[in-house]
Motif scaffolding. Structure first.
Motif, PDB file in Angstrom:
ATOM      1  N   ALA A  87       0.853  -1.188   0.000  1.00  0.00           N
ATOM      2  CA  ALA A  87       0.000   0.000   0.000  1.00  0.00           C
ATOM      3  C   ALA A  87       0.887   1.234   0.000  1.00  0.00           C
ATOM      4  O   ALA A  87       1.992   1.208   0.540  1.00  0.00           O
ATOM      5  N   LEU A  88       0.388   2.291  -0.604  1.00  0.00           N
ATOM      6  CA  LEU A  88       1.133   3.546  -0.676  1.00  0.00           C
ATOM      7  C   LEU A  88       0.289   4.674  -0.107  1.00  0.00           C
ATOM      8  O   LEU A  88      -0.911   4.536   0.081  1.00  0.00           O
ATOM      9  N   ASP A  89       0.920   5.810   0.139  1.00  0.00           N
ATOM     10  CA  ASP A  89       0.273   6.962   0.753  1.00  0.00           C
ATOM     11  C   ASP A  89      -0.919   7.461  -0.053  1.00  0.00           C
ATOM     12  O   ASP A  89      -1.014   7.250  -1.261  1.00  0.00           O
ATOM     13  N   PHE A  90      -1.777   8.199   0.637  1.00  0.00           N
ATOM     14  CA  PHE A  90      -2.921   8.833  -0.003  1.00  0.00           C
ATOM     15  C   PHE A  90      -2.472  10.052  -0.799  1.00  0.00           C
ATOM     16  O   PHE A  90      -1.619  10.819  -0.359  1.00  0.00           O
ATOM     17  N   HIS A  91      -3.071  10.195  -1.971  1.00  0.00           N
ATOM     18  CA  HIS A  91      -2.889  11.363  -2.834  1.00  0.00           C
ATOM     19  C   HIS A  91      -4.255  11.707  -3.401  1.00  0.00           C
ATOM     20  O   HIS A  91      -4.915  10.840  -3.991  1.00  0.00           O
ATOM     21  N   GLU A  92      -4.666  12.928  -3.175  1.00  0.00           N
ATOM     22  CA  GLU A  92      -5.961  13.396  -3.664  1.00  0.00           C
ATOM     23  C   GLU A  92      -7.105  12.494  -3.193  1.00  0.00           C
ATOM     24  O   GLU A  92      -8.041  12.205  -3.931  1.00  0.00           O
ATOM     25  N   GLY A  93      -6.996  12.011  -1.946  1.00  0.00           N
ATOM     26  CA  GLY A  93      -8.071  11.239  -1.346  1.00  0.00           C
ATOM     27  C   GLY A  93      -8.082   9.749  -1.648  1.00  0.00           C
ATOM     28  O   GLY A  93      -8.945   9.030  -1.153  1.00  0.00           O
ATOM     29  N   LEU A  94      -7.125   9.269  -2.430  1.00  0.00           N
ATOM     30  CA  LEU A  94      -7.067   7.850  -2.780  1.00  0.00           C
ATOM     31  C   LEU A  94      -5.674   7.293  -2.547  1.00  0.00           C
ATOM     32  O   LEU A  94      -4.670   7.991  -2.731  1.00  0.00           O
ATOM     33  N   ALA A  95      -5.623   6.026  -2.144  1.00  0.00           N
ATOM     34  CA  ALA A  95      -4.335   5.346  -1.939  1.00  0.00           C
ATOM     35  C   ALA A  95      -4.265   4.134  -2.851  1.00  0.00           C
ATOM     36  O   ALA A  95      -5.249   3.402  -3.028  1.00  0.00           O
ATOM     37  N   ARG A  96      -3.085   3.926  -3.396  1.00  0.00           N
ATOM     38  CA  ARG A  96      -2.815   2.761  -4.246  1.00  0.00           C
ATOM     39  C   ARG A  96      -2.598   1.546  -3.366  1.00  0.00           C
ATOM     40  O   ARG A  96      -1.841   1.603  -2.393  1.00  0.00           O
ATOM     41  N   VAL A  97      -3.235   0.427  -3.711  1.00  0.00           N
ATOM     42  CA  VAL A  97      -3.032  -0.823  -2.977  1.00  0.00           C
ATOM     43  C   VAL A  97      -2.801  -1.956  -3.969  1.00  0.00           C
ATOM     44  O   VAL A  97      -3.259  -1.911  -5.108  1.00  0.00           O
ATOM     45  N   LEU A  98      -2.067  -2.949  -3.506  1.00  0.00           N
ATOM     46  CA  LEU A  98      -1.761  -4.136  -4.301  1.00  0.00           C
ATOM     47  C   LEU A  98      -2.376  -5.341  -3.604  1.00  0.00           C
ATOM     48  O   LEU A  98      -2.112  -5.579  -2.417  1.00  0.00           O
ATOM     49  N   ASN A  99      -3.197  -6.100  -4.335  1.00  0.00           N
ATOM     50  CA  ASN A  99      -3.853  -7.250  -3.707  1.00  0.00           C
ATOM     51  C   ASN A  99      -3.009  -8.521  -3.854  1.00  0.00           C
ATOM     52  O   ASN A  99      -1.897  -8.492  -4.399  1.00  0.00           O
ATOM     53  N   ALA A 100      -3.533  -9.636  -3.375  1.00  0.00           N
ATOM     54  CA  ALA A 100      -2.803 -10.917  -3.384  1.00  0.00           C
ATOM     55  C   ALA A 100      -2.547 -11.429  -4.799  1.00  0.00           C
ATOM     56  O   ALA A 100      -1.656 -12.254  -4.997  1.00  0.00           O
TER      57      ALA A 100
END
Length: 146
Positions: A87-100
């Motif tokens: 997971a990465l930090d929030f930018h403009e209200g959304l955060a990038r996540v990587l699933n399984a």
């Protein structure tokens, strides 16, 4: 220039201390675990995480002892469960996540997946857009609604 004055027991407790973001500084103890201190040097969030980011938009990314990522608030409460491969930090209200399945998507600050994890690659949002790569290795832009 003013310097923070830590008690000797606090000063020697950390091997790394980062800058303050949103009132808290990330620290790493001698066991290699991350937590957060306030400007008085008091440990507000215990050093119990394998990894952590600075606070951004009210939340910090943390990695638990099972090597999964989630988000905590400035009181140390896990507000988005540690269930992501990355997971990465929030930018403009959304955060990038990587699933399984090693696919990227985006969550909001309540943990709701607003853009499904279906991309081979995704960048952070900047100026309302994010770069994404689909499974056919083609690149494009998405807005905050996907």
């Amino acid at each position: 220039m003013d310097f923070l004055k830590f008690e000797d027991s606090i000063e020697n407790k950390y091997v790394d201390i980062w800058s303050f973001y949103e009132g808290l500084a990330r620290v790493r103890n001698r066991e290699g675990l991350y937590g957060f201190i306030n400007k008085e040097g008091k440990e507000i969030i215990p050093c119990k995480y394998k990894d952590a980011s600075d606070f951004q938009e009210g939340l910090a990314v943390v990695q638990n002892k099972k090597y999964l990522y989630g988000f905590i608030n400035n009181e140390g409460k896990e507000v988005i469960p540690c269930k992501y491969e990355y997971a990465l930090d929030f930018h403009e209200g959304l955060a990038r996540v990587l699933n399984a399945e090693d696919l990227y998507g985006f969550i909001n600050n309540e943990g709701k997946e607003v853009i499904p994890c279906k991309y081979e690659y995704a960048s952070d949002f900047q100026e309302g857009l994010a770069v994404v790569q689909n499974k056919k290795y083609l690149y494009g832009f998405i807005n905050n609604e996907g």
